[in-house]
Design an enzyme around this catalytic site. Structure first.
Site, PDB file in Angstrom:
ATOM      1  N   CYS A  43       0.816  -1.027   0.211  1.00 16.27           N
ATOM      2  CA  CYS A  43       0.098  -0.015  -0.009  1.00 16.27           C
ATOM      3  C   CYS A  43       0.870   1.261   0.229  1.00 16.27           C
ATOM      4  CB  CYS A  43      -0.961   0.085   1.255  1.00 16.27           C
ATOM      5  SG  CYS A  43      -1.928   1.509   1.201  1.00 16.27           S
ATOM      6  N   LYS A  51      -0.252   5.188  -5.816  1.00 14.95           N
ATOM      7  CA  LYS A  51      -1.167   5.352  -7.120  1.00 14.95           C
ATOM      8  C   LYS A  51      -2.235   6.339  -7.006  1.00 14.95           C
ATOM      9  CE  LYS A  51      -4.024   2.089  -7.015  1.00 14.95           C
ATOM     10  NZ  LYS A  51      -4.610   0.877  -7.028  1.00 14.95           N
ATOM     11  N   TYR A 100       6.225   4.786   9.677  1.00 21.80           N
ATOM     12  CA  TYR A 100       5.918   3.508  10.032  1.00 21.80           C
ATOM     13  C   TYR A 100       6.998   3.114  11.092  1.00 21.80           C
ATOM     14  CZ  TYR A 100       1.811   2.223   7.049  1.00 21.80           C
ATOM     15  OH  TYR A 100       0.451   1.908   6.608  1.00 21.80           O
ATOM     16  N   TYR A 179      -9.530  -3.369 -10.954  1.00 16.89           N
ATOM     17  CA  TYR A 179      -9.438  -2.223 -10.787  1.00 16.89           C
ATOM     18  C   TYR A 179      -7.944  -1.510 -10.938  1.00 16.89           C
ATOM     19  CZ  TYR A 179      -6.707  -3.631  -6.585  1.00 16.89           C
ATOM     20  OH  TYR A 179      -5.921  -4.068  -5.584  1.00 16.89           O
ATOM     21  N   GLU A 183      -7.609   1.641 -13.259  1.00 18.67           N
ATOM     22  CA  GLU A 183      -6.904   2.802 -12.871  1.00 18.67           C
ATOM     23  C   GLU A 183      -5.829   3.267 -13.541  1.00 18.67           C
ATOM     24  OE1 GLU A 183      -8.306   2.308  -7.898  1.00 18.67           O
ATOM     25  OE2 GLU A 183      -6.273   1.361  -8.612  1.00 18.67           O
TER      26      GLU A 183
END
Length: 449
Positions: A43, A51, A100, A179, A183
């Site tokens: 992600c 993205k 993170y 998707y 996209e």
């Protein structure tokens, strides 16, 4: 737990692994987490975050064009620089990845920047050769893009490499119809590429509401994106000038400058030592888990895309939270997979939650469908002929909302709030009794008849 080096060892520090490690540590567990690439996972590093930033950048192509109708003197030769955008995107990715790391460090989670493999139900070997033990092990290694095995497949790229292209290809062929394919089709089209999307079946975005995905197909074709259906890869041949000649079934070959595979994702379960530990896999190679994220081995758990459930970042995060609360927080928790909202950041966006019209009819028989098919105010003044479509599917007997699906500007932002209503089991009457917020696109949700 003192018989082990750690109470929890996490393999894979993406969204799910990070949440599990942080929460477990907050509950007092001794936690270590290993990551062979970069902290943040798909992600953050090569998925939804970069993205979505490309999607934002791509939208400016239409926004700048529309701005002239709103009085802005936008030069006709307005130029776009791919390197500027991707450079800034990489900076943001670095910032989040460091955040993170900071979060894990503040919770005293030991981060190990090495590959880790299981050697047994409670033992792990690191790439350096060091061996450690843990009472519990969590696999959160995610998934990777699937690459077809056609001749010349080595000349293609995946979404992982798309962010690192030297420039926007003049002609790009995207294989797939999910998707990711749609996209990136919208992204590269807005940046000036000639986009051709091919798919083995005759549908795009299977699983989404048929009327909504058909609208996306119509709009995409109107924008100039080409679609080739019932087309299976037969081979990719590199030409003398560097271009790629792609052969496919049922269609003539096509020459492009780049081929991108967006044909699904494969769980990262290879070479993890799962066999040595006795962990069972599904037919598709995912780790088989129960409702508590436990594998066939009592001490080994798995969350996120490495399992065979819903491949969405927020789902992985919830699974990581539920695992940590259950095992270390004395708070048994299970993830509810009912009514999980999803979005496609295409141009325009699609979003949906709950049952589609066909799913509702199959399950309930009698349903009521409410629709709003309208042209957003901004599109009207801009002279853009693009229409939005909102759908609400309700139980024919009780009028309980079974699903909401939409396509249009900011559809995902609007659906997030509407998803709460579907999850709560509200009826159409609750929407009818809510005063419209005017003038907005979202007001169509409470005005549908």
């Amino acid at each position: 737990m003192t018989d082990y080096d750690y109470d929890l060892f996490v393999i894979g520090i993406g969204s799910g692994g990070t949440r599990a490690a942080r929460v477990a540590a907050a509950h007092g567990a001794r936690v270590a987490a290993a990551e062979e690439y970069r902290v943040g996972g798909t992600c953050v590093i090569r998925g939804c975050v970069p993205k979505k930033l490309l999607v934002y950048g791509a939208h400016f192509a239409e926004d700048l064009m529309d701005a002239r109708r709103f009085g802005w003197d936008v030069p006709a030769d307005c130029k776009f620089d791919w390197k500027t955008l991707t450079g800034n995107v990489f900076e943001e990715v670095d910032r989040i990845s460091k955040a993170y790391n900071t979060t894990l460090d503040s919770h005293k989670v030991e981060v190990i920047n090495e590959r880790a493999e299981l050697t047994g139900p409670n033992s792990i070997r690191l790439a350096s050769g060091r061996e450690v033990t843990s009472k519990y092990i969590l696999i959160a290694t995610g998934a990777r893009p699937h690459i077809p095995t056609c001749p010349g497949h080595e000349f293609g790229i995946t979404s992982n490499e798309a962010f690192h292209l030297e420039s926007v290809p003049k002609r790009i062929l995207i294989a797939g119809a999910g998707y990711i394919a749609n996209e990136f089709a919208g992204i590269f089209h807005e940046f000036g590429a000639k986009v051709t999307l091919i798919n083995r079946s005759d549908q795009i975005l299977r699983g989404y509401d048929e009327q909504i995905r058909d609208r996306l197909l119509q709009i995409s074709m109107m924008k100039g994106i080409d679609f080739r259906f019932n087309a299976k890869f037969e081979g990719i041949e590199k030409q003398a000038d560097g271009s790629l000649k792609v052969s496919m079934s049922n269609h003539a070959p096509i020459e492009v400058d780049c081929v991108m595979f967006a044909t699904g994702r494969v769980p990262n379960t290879e070479n993890l030592g799962l066999d040595a530990a006795g962990v069972e896999l599904t037919e598709k190679g995912a780790i088989r888990v129960d409702e508590d994220n436990r594998s066939s081995v009592p001490s080994i758990f798995a969350v996120g895309d490495v399992t065979d459930r819903i491949q969405l970042t927020p789902v992985a995060i919830r699974e990581g939270q539920a695992f940590a609360d259950t095992i270390f927080g004395n708070k048994p928790t299970r993830v509810d997979y009912h009514c999980v909202p999803a979005a496609v950041f295409s141009h325009p966006q699609m979003a949906g939650v709950g049952l589609t019209e066909s799913q509702a009819k199959q399950k309930y028989g009698s349903v009521k469908v409410y629709v709003s098919d309208f042209r957003p105010m901004k599109n009207v003044l801009a002279g853009r002929n693009e229409r939005a479509l909102y759908k609400m599917i309700c139980d024919g007997e009780t009028n309980k909302i079974l699903g909401i699906h939409m396509i249009g500007p900011e559809a995902a932002e609007i659906l997030q709030a509407a998803a709460v209503a579907v999850k709560a089991g509200l009826t159409k009457d609750a929407f009818d009794q809510t005063v419209a917020l005017h003038p907005t696109m979202a007001e169509e949700l409470v005005l549908m008849k």
